[in-house]
Design an enzyme around this catalytic site. Structure first.
Site, PDB file in Angstrom:
ATOM      1  N   SER A 173       0.817  -1.218   0.000  1.00 57.08           N
ATOM      2  CA  SER A 173       0.000   0.000   0.000  1.00 57.08           C
ATOM      3  C   SER A 173       0.843   1.256   0.000  1.00 57.08           C
ATOM      4  CB  SER A 173      -0.863   0.045   1.271  1.00 57.08           C
ATOM      5  OG  SER A 173      -1.727  -1.042   1.339  1.00 57.08           O
ATOM      6  N   HIS A 181      -1.035  -2.984  -7.197  1.00 55.90           N
ATOM      7  CA  HIS A 181      -1.796  -2.636  -5.997  1.00 55.90           C
ATOM      8  C   HIS A 181      -3.294  -2.749  -6.277  1.00 55.90           C
ATOM      9  CE1 HIS A 181      -2.693   0.665  -2.757  1.00 55.90           C
ATOM     10  NE2 HIS A 181      -2.932  -0.551  -2.313  1.00 55.90           N
ATOM     11  N   GLU A 202      -3.594  -0.061  -9.105  1.00 51.30           N
ATOM     12  CA  GLU A 202      -2.580   1.001  -9.170  1.00 51.30           C
ATOM     13  C   GLU A 202      -1.252   0.303  -9.493  1.00 51.30           C
ATOM     14  OE1 GLU A 202      -1.719   4.912  -6.398  1.00 51.30           O
ATOM     15  OE2 GLU A 202      -1.886   3.002  -5.383  1.00 51.30           O
ATOM     16  N   ASN A 221      -3.040   5.851  -1.296  1.00 59.09           N
ATOM     17  CA  ASN A 221      -2.985   6.015   0.161  1.00 59.09           C
ATOM     18  C   ASN A 221      -2.407   7.343   0.605  1.00 59.09           C
ATOM     19  OD1 ASN A 221      -4.280   3.698   1.247  1.00 59.09           O
ATOM     20  ND2 ASN A 221      -2.667   2.532   0.228  1.00 59.09           N
TER      21      ASN A 221
HETATM   22  C1  LIG Z   1      -5.562   0.290   1.804  1.00 60.66           C
HETATM   23  C2  LIG Z   1      -5.124   0.194   0.399  1.00 60.66           C
HETATM   24  O1  LIG Z   1      -3.941   0.028   0.137  1.00 60.66           O
HETATM   25  C3  LIG Z   1      -6.035   0.365  -0.752  1.00 60.66           C
HETATM   26  C4  LIG Z   1      -7.487   0.058  -0.566  1.00 60.66           C
HETATM   27  O2  LIG Z   1      -7.954  -0.969  -0.941  1.00 60.66           O
HETATM   28  S1  LIG Z   1      -8.394   1.240   0.178  1.00 60.66           S
HETATM   29  C5  LIG Z   1     -10.036   0.581   0.153  1.00 60.66           C
HETATM   30  C6  LIG Z   1     -10.697   0.782  -1.188  1.00 60.66           C
HETATM   31  N1  LIG Z   1     -12.051   0.313  -1.100  1.00 60.66           N
HETATM   32  C7  LIG Z   1     -13.088   1.117  -0.863  1.00 60.66           C
HETATM   33  O3  LIG Z   1     -12.920   2.330  -0.761  1.00 60.66           O
HETATM   34  C8  LIG Z   1     -14.407   0.443  -0.713  1.00 60.66           C
HETATM   35  C9  LIG Z   1     -15.519   1.420  -0.443  1.00 60.66           C
HETATM   36  N2  LIG Z   1     -16.773   0.684  -0.312  1.00 60.66           N
HETATM   37  C10 LIG Z   1     -17.483   0.249  -1.383  1.00 60.66           C
HETATM   38  O4  LIG Z   1     -17.129   0.492  -2.544  1.00 60.66           O
HETATM   39  C11 LIG Z   1     -18.748  -0.515  -1.106  1.00 60.66           C
HETATM   40  O5  LIG Z   1     -19.184  -0.183   0.188  1.00 60.66           O
HETATM   41  C12 LIG Z   1     -18.553  -2.056  -1.208  1.00 60.66           C
HETATM   42  C13 LIG Z   1     -18.307  -2.426  -2.677  1.00 60.66           C
HETATM   43  C14 LIG Z   1     -17.403  -2.575  -0.367  1.00 60.66           C
HETATM   44  C15 LIG Z   1     -19.785  -2.757  -0.711  1.00 60.66           C
HETATM   45  O6  LIG Z   1     -20.871  -2.236  -1.368  1.00 60.66           O
HETATM   46  P1  LIG Z   1     -22.329  -2.194  -0.716  1.00 60.66           P
HETATM   47  O7  LIG Z   1     -23.240  -1.762  -1.779  1.00 60.66           O
HETATM   48  O8  LIG Z   1     -22.253  -1.451   0.550  1.00 60.66           O
HETATM   49  O9  LIG Z   1     -22.574  -3.654  -0.251  1.00 60.66           O
HETATM   50  P2  LIG Z   1     -23.091  -4.912  -1.032  1.00 60.66           P
HETATM   51  O10 LIG Z   1     -24.397  -4.643  -1.693  1.00 60.66           O
HETATM   52  O11 LIG Z   1     -23.009  -6.001  -0.014  1.00 60.66           O
HETATM   53  O12 LIG Z   1     -21.959  -5.151  -2.115  1.00 60.66           O
HETATM   54  C16 LIG Z   1     -21.950  -4.573  -3.422  1.00 60.66           C
HETATM   55  C17 LIG Z   1     -21.517  -5.638  -4.391  1.00 60.66           C
HETATM   56  O13 LIG Z   1     -20.190  -6.090  -4.078  1.00 60.66           O
HETATM   57  C18 LIG Z   1     -20.199  -7.506  -3.866  1.00 60.66           C
HETATM   58  N3  LIG Z   1     -19.173  -7.812  -2.858  1.00 60.66           N
HETATM   59  C19 LIG Z   1     -18.909  -7.153  -1.708  1.00 60.66           C
HETATM   60  N4  LIG Z   1     -17.831  -7.682  -1.123  1.00 60.66           N
HETATM   61  C20 LIG Z   1     -17.404  -8.696  -1.934  1.00 60.66           C
HETATM   62  C21 LIG Z   1     -16.319  -9.608  -1.882  1.00 60.66           C
HETATM   63  N5  LIG Z   1     -15.429  -9.591  -0.894  1.00 60.66           N
HETATM   64  N6  LIG Z   1     -16.205 -10.517  -2.894  1.00 60.66           N
HETATM   65  C22 LIG Z   1     -17.064 -10.568  -3.910  1.00 60.66           C
HETATM   66  N7  LIG Z   1     -18.099  -9.695  -4.022  1.00 60.66           N
HETATM   67  C23 LIG Z   1     -18.269  -8.793  -3.029  1.00 60.66           C
HETATM   68  C24 LIG Z   1     -21.605  -7.812  -3.406  1.00 60.66           C
HETATM   69  O14 LIG Z   1     -21.946  -9.159  -3.640  1.00 60.66           O
HETATM   70  C25 LIG Z   1     -22.413  -6.867  -4.296  1.00 60.66           C
HETATM   71  O15 LIG Z   1     -22.520  -7.419  -5.583  1.00 60.66           O
HETATM   72  P3  LIG Z   1     -23.690  -6.989  -6.624  1.00 60.66           P
HETATM   73  O16 LIG Z   1     -23.488  -5.543  -6.967  1.00 60.66           O
HETATM   74  O17 LIG Z   1     -23.411  -7.902  -7.756  1.00 60.66           O
HETATM   75  O18 LIG Z   1     -24.974  -7.243  -5.926  1.00 60.66           O
HETATM   76  N1  LIG Z   2      -6.282  -4.478   3.610  1.00 59.03           N
HETATM   77  C1  LIG Z   2      -6.435  -3.696   2.565  1.00 59.03           C
HETATM   78  O1  LIG Z   2      -7.481  -3.063   2.383  1.00 59.03           O
HETATM   79  C2  LIG Z   2      -5.332  -3.551   1.583  1.00 59.03           C
HETATM   80  C3  LIG Z   2      -4.065  -4.013   1.859  1.00 59.03           C
HETATM   81  N2  LIG Z   2      -3.082  -3.899   0.907  1.00 59.03           N
HETATM   82  C4  LIG Z   2      -1.749  -4.404   1.160  1.00 59.03           C
HETATM   83  O2  LIG Z   2      -1.746  -5.805   0.937  1.00 59.03           O
HETATM   84  C5  LIG Z   2      -0.806  -6.444   1.798  1.00 59.03           C
HETATM   85  C6  LIG Z   2      -1.512  -7.502   2.617  1.00 59.03           C
HETATM   86  O3  LIG Z   2      -2.472  -6.859   3.435  1.00 59.03           O
HETATM   87  P1  LIG Z   2      -3.719  -7.630   4.056  1.00 59.03           P
HETATM   88  O4  LIG Z   2      -4.173  -8.690   3.128  1.00 59.03           O
HETATM   89  O5  LIG Z   2      -4.668  -6.591   4.488  1.00 59.03           O
HETATM   90  O6  LIG Z   2      -3.036  -8.311   5.341  1.00 59.03           O
HETATM   91  P2  LIG Z   2      -3.592  -9.481   6.264  1.00 59.03           P
HETATM   92  O7  LIG Z   2      -2.963  -9.289   7.586  1.00 59.03           O
HETATM   93  O8  LIG Z   2      -5.064  -9.579   6.154  1.00 59.03           O
HETATM   94  O9  LIG Z   2      -2.994 -10.796   5.557  1.00 59.03           O
HETATM   95  C7  LIG Z   2      -1.638 -11.083   5.459  1.00 59.03           C
HETATM   96  C8  LIG Z   2      -1.463 -12.596   5.336  1.00 59.03           C
HETATM   97  O10 LIG Z   2      -0.088 -12.897   5.070  1.00 59.03           O
HETATM   98  C9  LIG Z   2       0.299 -13.979   5.905  1.00 59.03           C
HETATM   99  N3  LIG Z   2       1.753 -13.946   6.072  1.00 59.03           N
HETATM  100  C10 LIG Z   2       2.495 -13.268   6.981  1.00 59.03           C
HETATM  101  N4  LIG Z   2       3.806 -13.471   6.727  1.00 59.03           N
HETATM  102  C11 LIG Z   2       3.881 -14.285   5.646  1.00 59.03           C
HETATM  103  C12 LIG Z   2       4.958 -14.861   4.906  1.00 59.03           C
HETATM  104  N5  LIG Z   2       6.237 -14.609   5.218  1.00 59.03           N
HETATM  105  N6  LIG Z   2       4.674 -15.664   3.850  1.00 59.03           N
HETATM  106  C13 LIG Z   2       3.393 -15.936   3.523  1.00 59.03           C
HETATM  107  N7  LIG Z   2       2.325 -15.420   4.170  1.00 59.03           N
HETATM  108  C14 LIG Z   2       2.575 -14.603   5.224  1.00 59.03           C
HETATM  109  C15 LIG Z   2      -0.476 -13.733   7.179  1.00 59.03           C
HETATM  110  O11 LIG Z   2      -0.550 -14.909   7.945  1.00 59.03           O
HETATM  111  P3  LIG Z   2      -0.640 -14.768   9.572  1.00 59.03           P
HETATM  112  O12 LIG Z   2      -1.937 -14.105   9.857  1.00 59.03           O
HETATM  113  O13 LIG Z   2      -0.562 -16.190  10.013  1.00 59.03           O
HETATM  114  O14 LIG Z   2       0.564 -13.932   9.956  1.00 59.03           O
HETATM  115  C16 LIG Z   2      -1.844 -13.335   6.630  1.00 59.03           C
HETATM  116  O15 LIG Z   2      -2.608 -14.472   6.290  1.00 59.03           O
HETATM  117  C17 LIG Z   2      -0.165  -5.326   2.637  1.00 59.03           C
HETATM  118  O16 LIG Z   2       1.019  -4.912   2.009  1.00 59.03           O
HETATM  119  C18 LIG Z   2      -1.231  -4.229   2.599  1.00 59.03           C
HETATM  120  O17 LIG Z   2      -0.704  -2.957   2.810  1.00 59.03           O
HETATM  121  C19 LIG Z   2      -3.321  -3.348  -0.331  1.00 59.03           C
HETATM  122  C20 LIG Z   2      -4.566  -2.919  -0.658  1.00 59.03           C
HETATM  123  C21 LIG Z   2      -5.665  -2.924   0.292  1.00 59.03           C
END
Ligand SMILES: CC(=O)CC(=O)SCCNC(=O)CCNC(=O)[C@H](O)C(C)(C)COP(=O)(O)OP(=O)(O)OC[C@H]1O[C@@H](n2cnc3c(N)ncnc32)[C@H](O)[C@@H]1OP(=O)(O)O
Ligand SMILES: NC(=O)C1=CN([C@@H]2O[C@H](COP(=O)(O)OP(=O)(O)OC[C@H]3O[C@@H](n4cnc5c(N)ncnc54)[C@H](OP(=O)(O)O)[C@@H]3O)[C@@H](O)[C@H]2O)C=CC1
Length: 283
Positions: A118, A139, A151, A189
């Site tokens: 991220s 990403h 990304e 992010n």
């Molecule tokens: C941290 C990082 O590095 C980067 C990141 O990822 S940051 C996070 C980025 N993500 C976001 O910002 C998500 C913001 N939230 C959303 O877009 C929406 O709330 C959401 C898509 C998560 C859920 O949407 P919602 O309308 O509230 O719920 P819901 O109706 O249950 O789901 C919408 C659809 O997604 C599907 N869905 C939700 N989660 C799912 C999953 N894990 N797997 C498969 N399908 C899923 C649902 O089945 C539904 O499908 P349909 O449109 O076909 O009916």
């Molecule tokens: N969460 C999010 O929304 C997003 C996260 N990311 C990025 O994706 C990456 C993963 O995040 P996320 O999935 O949330 O993390 P989680 O903590 O949900 O999952 C990480 C997984 O990796 C396993 N693990 C730890 N060490 C090792 C290893 N050496 N080899 C193999 N598996 C290992 C962990 O096992 P155990 O639990 O047993 O340690 C766990 O199952 C991070 O870099 C995060 O920043 C990117 C986009 C969105």
């Protein structure tokens, strides 16, 4: 590209394995912990069944997709045949550096090594390998089966061929790739985490309750979910790790993580994945 290995079966890894298998690729999902691996595979099944129930995919696609995914608990074995490795282990720089050294030794020389990080520098990760031109950021966004964006982050040494291969694969998976340069937090992010952090500060300072903060952002700004709900979806440990990278690497106090976020992580309140964060969740 035919064979993809995803390392880490957590929040992101299982989603990446899911979409790659749905895209017809042979997928190996690696997690060191057999229970975590099993949970990852079960989550893929649950999400595929949900897609089938909603008519988004044919019922027969559930088993066919699962049939293209095999689980593995040994990293070197898991990557031995890979054309592409996508790393999705926790957002800890040292963990990723050491893993990429292993991947470089164990994966075929021609394989592309991608990180789903991220915020951590792709250039720094690539420098731990002997193939920096074939290391890249891929990403995905959470939840991976639903979100459109990938990304794509070029490290300093990433080649045009590697970038083009990852952009093309992202499109084949039905996603929209956007290419960005390597800089702390990239674009996603750099922009998202300060908003989430500010929401946690607002909560800490008693400006409003969690539900009110989220409702303001949902109804007032048309965000699909409020920032605290989103933080719970991402994982509070992951949010904290990303903010620490931004704070350390950009050297600006505006990225300092909220003490309340630190406290929740210290308590093991990690959001949805642990059953409790700003809200509580069923197991
Ligand atoms: C941290 C990082 O590095 C980067 C990141 O990822 S940051 C996070 C980025 N993500 C976001 O910002 C998500 C913001 N939230 C959303 O877009 C929406 O709330 C959401 C898509 C998560 C859920 O949407 P919602 O309308 O509230 O719920 P819901 O109706 O249950 O789901 C919408 C659809 O997604 C599907 N869905 C939700 N989660 C799912 C999953 N894990 N797997 C498969 N399908 C899923 C649902 O089945 C539904 O499908 P349909 O449109 O076909 O009916
Ligand atoms: N969460 C999010 O929304 C997003 C996260 N990311 C990025 O994706 C990456 C993963 O995040 P996320 O999935 O949330 O993390 P989680 O903590 O949900 O999952 C990480 C997984 O990796 C396993 N693990 C730890 N060490 C090792 C290893 N050496 N080899 C193999 N598996 C290992 C962990 O096992 P155990 O639990 O047993 O340690 C766990 O199952 C991070 O870099 C995060 O920043 C990117 C986009 C969105």
């Amino acid at each position: 590209m035919k064979r993809v290995t995803v390392i880490g079966g957590g929040t992101m890894g299982n989603g990446i394995a899911h979409v790659c298998a749905q895209g017809g690729l042979d997928v190996t999902l690696v997690d060191l912990d057999a229970d975590a691996l099993e949970r990852g595979l079960q989550t893929i099944r649950k999400n595929l069944e949900r897609q089938a129930k909603k008519g988004r995919i044919e019922a027969s696609e559930v088993e066919a997709t699962l049939g293209r995914i095999r689980g593995e608990t040994d990293v070197a074995t898991g990557v031995a045949q890979a054309d592409l490795v996508v790393e999705a282990v926790p957002e800890k720089a040292e963990l990723k550096y050491s893993l990429f050294r292993t991947l470089d030794e164990a994966a075929p020389e021609s394989a592309i090594l991608a990180s789903n990080t991220s915020s951590i520098s792709i250039t720094e990760i690539a420098a731990r390998t002997n193939r920096p031109e074939r290391v890249i950021g891929m990403h995905f966004m959470n939840p991976v089966p639903v979100m459109q964006l990938v990304e794509v982050i070029r490290g300093l040494a990433t080649s045009d061929e590697t970038t083009e291969a990852v952009m093309a694969l992202s499109r084949d998976l039905g996603k929209t790739p956007v290419e960005v340069n390597d800089f702390p937090g990239f674009v996603s992010n750099r922009v998202l985490m300060p908003m989430i952090n500010e929401a946690v500060f607002a909560l800490m300072e008693g400006v409003a309750e969690p539900e009110a903060i989220d409702t303001v952002m949902k109804l007032g700004m048309n965000h699909p979910m409020g920032p605290l709900t989103l933080a719970d979806l991402i994982g509070l440990d992951t949010c904290l790790n990303i903010l620490e990278v931004l704070h350390r690497e950009l050297g600006d106090d505006r990225y300092r993580p909220s003490p309340l976020l630190r406290k929740y992580v210290a308590a093991g309140w990690l959001g949805r994945k642990s059953g409790r964060g700003f809200y509580t969740y069923d197991a």
